[in-house]
Design a protein around this motif. Sequence first.
Motif, PDB file in Angstrom:
ATOM      1  N   HIS A  11       1.042  -1.516   0.516  1.00  0.00           N
ATOM      2  CA  HIS A  11      -0.038  -0.183   0.105  1.00  0.00           C
ATOM      3  C   HIS A  11       0.366   1.389  -0.065  1.00  0.00           C
ATOM      4  CE1 HIS A  11      -3.692   2.097   1.173  1.00  0.00           C
ATOM      5  NE2 HIS A  11      -2.483   2.891   1.779  1.00  0.00           N
ATOM      6  N   ASN A  12       1.423   1.466   0.742  1.00  0.00           N
ATOM      7  CA  ASN A  12       2.896   2.544   1.074  1.00  0.00           C
ATOM      8  C   ASN A  12       3.484   2.615  -0.702  1.00  0.00           C
ATOM      9  OD1 ASN A  12       2.508   2.420   3.691  1.00  0.00           O
ATOM     10  ND2 ASN A  12       3.777   1.379   4.097  1.00  0.00           N
ATOM     11  N   GLN A  13       3.564   1.585  -1.570  1.00  0.00           N
ATOM     12  CA  GLN A  13       4.550   1.615  -2.607  1.00  0.00           C
ATOM     13  C   GLN A  13       3.480   2.100  -3.414  1.00  0.00           C
ATOM     14  OE1 GLN A  13       5.759  -2.460  -3.508  1.00  0.00           O
ATOM     15  NE2 GLN A  13       7.817  -2.642  -2.133  1.00  0.00           N
ATOM     16  N   ASN A  14       2.425   1.742  -3.352  1.00  0.00           N
ATOM     17  CA  ASN A  14       0.868   2.263  -4.768  1.00  0.00           C
ATOM     18  C   ASN A  14       0.731   3.928  -4.555  1.00  0.00           C
ATOM     19  OD1 ASN A  14       0.832   0.192  -5.765  1.00  0.00           O
ATOM     20  ND2 ASN A  14      -0.966  -0.864  -4.637  1.00  0.00           N
ATOM     21  N   THR A  15       0.835   4.548  -2.680  1.00  0.00           N
ATOM     22  CA  THR A  15       0.765   5.701  -2.284  1.00  0.00           C
ATOM     23  C   THR A  15       2.003   6.235  -2.948  1.00  0.00           C
ATOM     24  OG1 THR A  15      -0.199   5.081  -0.698  1.00  0.00           O
ATOM     25  CG2 THR A  15      -0.020   7.267  -0.680  1.00  0.00           C
ATOM     26  N   GLU A  16       3.104   6.451  -2.616  1.00  0.00           N
ATOM     27  CA  GLU A  16       4.489   6.801  -3.429  1.00  0.00           C
ATOM     28  C   GLU A  16       3.542   6.949  -5.261  1.00  0.00           C
ATOM     29  OE1 GLU A  16       7.578   4.716  -1.866  1.00  0.00           O
ATOM     30  OE2 GLU A  16       7.354   5.295   0.202  1.00  0.00           O
ATOM     31  N   GLN A  17       3.835   5.760  -5.489  1.00  0.00           N
ATOM     32  CA  GLN A  17       3.555   6.358  -7.216  1.00  0.00           C
ATOM     33  C   GLN A  17       2.256   6.598  -7.124  1.00  0.00           C
ATOM     34  OE1 GLN A  17       4.142   1.947  -8.672  1.00  0.00           O
ATOM     35  NE2 GLN A  17       5.835   1.194  -7.420  1.00  0.00           N
ATOM     36  N   GLY A  18       1.883   7.826  -6.537  1.00  0.00           N
ATOM     37  CA  GLY A  18      -0.052   7.596  -6.818  1.00  0.00           C
ATOM     38  C   GLY A  18      -0.771   6.883  -7.798  1.00  0.00           C
ATOM     39  N   THR A  19      -0.413   5.577  -7.157  1.00  0.00           N
ATOM     40  CA  THR A  19      -1.946   4.456  -7.666  1.00  0.00           C
ATOM     41  C   THR A  19      -2.834   4.395  -6.661  1.00  0.00           C
ATOM     42  OG1 THR A  19       0.518   3.713  -9.097  1.00  0.00           O
ATOM     43  CG2 THR A  19      -2.167   2.272  -8.411  1.00  0.00           C
ATOM     44  N   LYS A  24      -6.660   2.552  -6.567  1.00  0.00           N
ATOM     45  CA  LYS A  24      -8.220   1.652  -7.593  1.00  0.00           C
ATOM     46  C   LYS A  24      -8.709   1.903  -7.747  1.00  0.00           C
ATOM     47  CE  LYS A  24     -11.540  -0.622  -5.394  1.00  0.00           C
ATOM     48  NZ  LYS A  24     -12.703  -0.997  -4.287  1.00  0.00           N
ATOM     49  N   HIS A  25      -8.948   3.031  -8.105  1.00  0.00           N
ATOM     50  CA  HIS A  25     -10.155   3.120  -9.770  1.00  0.00           C
ATOM     51  C   HIS A  25      -9.373   3.520 -11.205  1.00  0.00           C
ATOM     52  CE1 HIS A  25     -13.286   3.547  -7.333  1.00  0.00           C
ATOM     53  NE2 HIS A  25     -12.792   4.203  -6.863  1.00  0.00           N
ATOM     54  N   SER A  26      -7.684   4.366  -9.982  1.00  0.00           N
ATOM     55  CA  SER A  26      -7.057   4.815 -11.481  1.00  0.00           C
ATOM     56  C   SER A  26      -6.124   3.308 -11.853  1.00  0.00           C
ATOM     57  CB  SER A  26      -5.912   5.885 -10.625  1.00  0.00           C
ATOM     58  OG  SER A  26      -4.983   5.250  -9.391  1.00  0.00           O
ATOM     59  N   ASN A  27      -5.490   2.178 -10.822  1.00  0.00           N
ATOM     60  CA  ASN A  27      -5.525   1.741 -12.048  1.00  0.00           C
ATOM     61  C   ASN A  27      -5.942   0.153 -12.860  1.00  0.00           C
ATOM     62  OD1 ASN A  27      -2.629  -0.777 -11.135  1.00  0.00           O
ATOM     63  ND2 ASN A  27      -4.568  -1.843 -10.175  1.00  0.00           N
ATOM     64  N   PHE A  28      -7.819   0.605 -12.409  1.00  0.00           N
ATOM     65  CA  PHE A  28      -8.442   0.206 -12.987  1.00  0.00           C
ATOM     66  C   PHE A  28      -8.860   0.434 -14.666  1.00  0.00           C
ATOM     67  CE2 PHE A  28     -13.334  -0.862 -14.410  1.00  0.00           C
ATOM     68  CZ  PHE A  28     -13.158  -2.403 -14.182  1.00  0.00           C
ATOM     69  N   LYS A  29      -8.180   1.709 -14.079  1.00  0.00           N
ATOM     70  CA  LYS A  29      -8.157   2.449 -15.361  1.00  0.00           C
ATOM     71  C   LYS A  29      -7.640   2.089 -16.609  1.00  0.00           C
ATOM     72  CE  LYS A  29      -9.475   7.039 -17.506  1.00  0.00           C
ATOM     73  NZ  LYS A  29      -9.593   8.670 -16.648  1.00  0.00           N
ATOM     74  N   LYS A  30      -6.039   2.610 -16.120  1.00  0.00           N
ATOM     75  CA  LYS A  30      -4.767   1.815 -16.058  1.00  0.00           C
ATOM     76  C   LYS A  30      -5.228   0.780 -17.083  1.00  0.00           C
ATOM     77  CE  LYS A  30      -0.130   1.455 -15.637  1.00  0.00           C
ATOM     78  NZ  LYS A  30       1.442   1.589 -14.827  1.00  0.00           N
ATOM     79  N   LEU A  31      -5.779  -0.632 -17.026  1.00  0.00           N
ATOM     80  CA  LEU A  31      -5.257  -1.904 -16.474  1.00  0.00           C
ATOM     81  C   LEU A  31      -6.279  -2.624 -18.260  1.00  0.00           C
ATOM     82  CD1 LEU A  31      -5.289  -3.646 -13.480  1.00  0.00           C
ATOM     83  CD2 LEU A  31      -3.472  -3.485 -15.041  1.00  0.00           C
ATOM     84  N   THR A  32      -8.106  -0.987 -18.235  1.00  0.00           N
ATOM     85  CA  THR A  32      -8.280  -1.428 -19.384  1.00  0.00           C
ATOM     86  C   THR A  32      -8.239  -0.883 -20.088  1.00  0.00           C
ATOM     87  OG1 THR A  32      -9.702   0.785 -17.861  1.00  0.00           O
ATOM     88  CG2 THR A  32     -10.134  -2.404 -17.566  1.00  0.00           C
ATOM     89  N   LEU A  33      -7.216   0.036 -20.385  1.00  0.00           N
ATOM     90  CA  LEU A  33      -6.655   0.452 -21.643  1.00  0.00           C
ATOM     91  C   LEU A  33      -6.222  -0.315 -22.523  1.00  0.00           C
ATOM     92  CD1 LEU A  33      -5.133   4.653 -20.131  1.00  0.00           C
ATOM     93  CD2 LEU A  33      -7.681   3.885 -21.572  1.00  0.00           C
ATOM     94  N   GLN A  34      -5.615  -1.043 -22.105  1.00  0.00           N
ATOM     95  CA  GLN A  34      -4.990  -2.169 -23.280  1.00  0.00           C
ATOM     96  C   GLN A  34      -6.581  -2.899 -23.665  1.00  0.00           C
ATOM     97  OE1 GLN A  34      -2.448  -4.465 -20.575  1.00  0.00           O
ATOM     98  NE2 GLN A  34      -1.181  -2.861 -20.307  1.00  0.00           N
ATOM     99  N   SER A  35      -5.895  -3.605 -25.087  1.00  0.00           N
ATOM    100  CA  SER A  35      -7.359  -4.844 -25.796  1.00  0.00           C
ATOM    101  C   SER A  35      -7.191  -5.597 -24.869  1.00  0.00           C
ATOM    102  CB  SER A  35      -6.171  -4.626 -27.032  1.00  0.00           C
ATOM    103  OG  SER A  35      -5.198  -5.769 -26.898  1.00  0.00           O
ATOM    104  N   THR A  36      -8.742  -6.223 -24.764  1.00  0.00           N
ATOM    105  CA  THR A  36      -9.183  -7.709 -24.484  1.00  0.00           C
ATOM    106  C   THR A  36      -8.096  -8.977 -24.543  1.00  0.00           C
ATOM    107  OG1 THR A  36     -10.987  -6.743 -24.342  1.00  0.00           O
ATOM    108  CG2 THR A  36     -10.552  -8.867 -23.449  1.00  0.00           C
ATOM    109  N   LYS A  37      -7.790  -8.649 -26.107  1.00  0.00           N
ATOM    110  CA  LYS A  37      -6.546  -9.824 -26.391  1.00  0.00           C
ATOM    111  C   LYS A  37      -5.252  -9.609 -25.663  1.00  0.00           C
ATOM    112  CE  LYS A  37      -5.566 -11.648 -30.587  1.00  0.00           C
ATOM    113  NZ  LYS A  37      -5.401 -11.477 -32.152  1.00  0.00           N
ATOM    114  N   SER A  38      -5.159  -8.456 -25.067  1.00  0.00           N
ATOM    115  CA  SER A  38      -3.504  -8.478 -24.897  1.00  0.00           C
ATOM    116  C   SER A  38      -3.401  -9.173 -23.484  1.00  0.00           C
ATOM    117  CB  SER A  38      -3.049  -6.834 -25.187  1.00  0.00           C
ATOM    118  OG  SER A  38      -3.476  -6.072 -24.474  1.00  0.00           O
TER     119      SER A  38
END
Length: 592
Positions: free
Chosen positions: A560-568, A570-584
């Motif tokens: 959790h501390n690492q995620n906080t330092e990186q500015g990550t 729950k919602h930003s990470n979900f949005k980032k992951l879903t930017l890639q195509s479903t196939k990839s």
Amino acid sequence: MASALAAKMGLNSLMRKQAKNFNVRICTMESDMEISCEVKWKGKDLFDLVCRTLGLRETWFFGLRYNIKDTVAWLKMEKRASDSHEVPKEEPITLHFLAKFYPENAEEELVQDITQHLFFLQVKKKILEEEIHCPPEASVLLASYAVHAKYGDYDPNVHKPGFLAEEELLPKRVINLYQMTAEMWEERITACYAEHRGRTRDEAEMEYLKIAQDLDMYGVNYFLIRNKKGTDLLLGVDALGLHIYEPDNRLTPKCSFPWNEIRNISYSDKEFTIKPLDKKTNVFKFNSSRLRVNKLILQLCIGNHDLFMRRRRVDSLEVQQMKAQAREERARKQVERQRLQREKQLREEAERARDELERRLIQLQDEAHMANEALLRSEQTADLLAEKAQIAEEEAKLLAQKAAEAETEMQRIKVTAIRGQEERRLMEQKMLEAEMLALKMAEESERRAKEAEQLKQDLQEAKESERRAKNKLLEITSRAVYTSPGLPSDSMPPDLSFSRENLSFDFKDTDMKRLSMEIEKEKVEYMEKSKHLQEQLNELKTEIESLKLKERETPLDIIHNQNTEQGTSKHSNFKKLTLQSTKSRVAFFEEL
């Protein structure tokens, strides 16, 4: 024919009388209840009865759960409750009424107060039992809202140090992570609690849920799975979709698949198959530990997918009606709260005016007491001066009498002076001495007379002082009946009550333009509140950071501390992951 019909009705009546019932204990987050359940009842009949008993209409979030071996299962609505082979047979059968599915946005989706309250209790329990990981600063803020939901507004005269000593408010992991006493934790929680003044208990519960829903593990059900390479992974099922985690990291998913990208879900034995909506993307599969787990995964997937699609459609008439009723109820409570606030304000003003009058009365009583004492001292001084004047006057009379006697003695000596020269000389000498003595007596008499005159003047002044003191006392006494000029009599009614006869409320639908403006305004307000919340959490974190014991951090704390330092988040990470195509993402999952 009639006799045959009567015999058949009698037989049916007898069969109903002979029908067996079984007892079920329903455990909710707030209390337990026992229900006598008929054998023919389906799971839905029992579930509906519990919902009616609780006054719950938002039934789609909830279910009846029971424990089975080393996992859990949910009672099937379409089957008879007594027919399930997995439900424990010992009576009373224990079922837990719990939230099975979680909302994406608690503030928008939870309409009834009872729904909100049950979610609040369940989420709080999961956080305290560390089923949901919660960082320390968020734990303190959540604890303050939990205290507000239980005790209402903070009152320093009521909520004195130690009033939280018996409360369980923080996860044990958080308490062990810092060199802080129970009193120090209570001080931090109370400081946050005092800032929530003015909120209702329902609003405090909603604020709790709004913070909790941003936690990484909120609303996620985890299951051990293996991909086709045999890699041990975790499958997370929640309101947004399916997430794949590493076994030692339940906070940050490696890849995610939103529900709107999934076309079909099925399983065969222990193998689970996911068909993406994109037909060009290959089907991906994984294996679970046993068949029972696959059934549970499928139930949760179907329910969450249905709710995901339901949120993106127009509300049903039932939901619209519930929301309208909830709006009216909130408006009524708001008006009632404002009325109570006005009454409270008037009461406080009246109490302040009363305190001011009491203070002024005490001041006047003190002044009157001081004037009485001054008058008493003046009277005593006057009596003393009068006594001294009388003594001086008596002494003057005595001196005058002695002077007369000396004059008589001098005349007698003059008469007898003729007896002889010697006697005459002696007599002249005595006469001289007598004259000297008479002169001294006259001077002393004059001095005493002046002193008596002075004492008379002092007595007159003392009497004048006494008269002035009496006049002042009369003046103070006349001012004792005091009325505050700032509080007219008509501003403080005796019973502080308000008539409701002229209060009316119209709740009308607005057009789409006004609705859009309101939505934009709510978005701006939400962003401002989120910014304020983040600042509050950072401030709490800074306050307690120096007392942290780094060696006691758990692996999830470090992640959790690492995620906080990186500015990550729950919602930003979900949005980032879903930017890639479903196939990839499917290919990435299979290569894990």
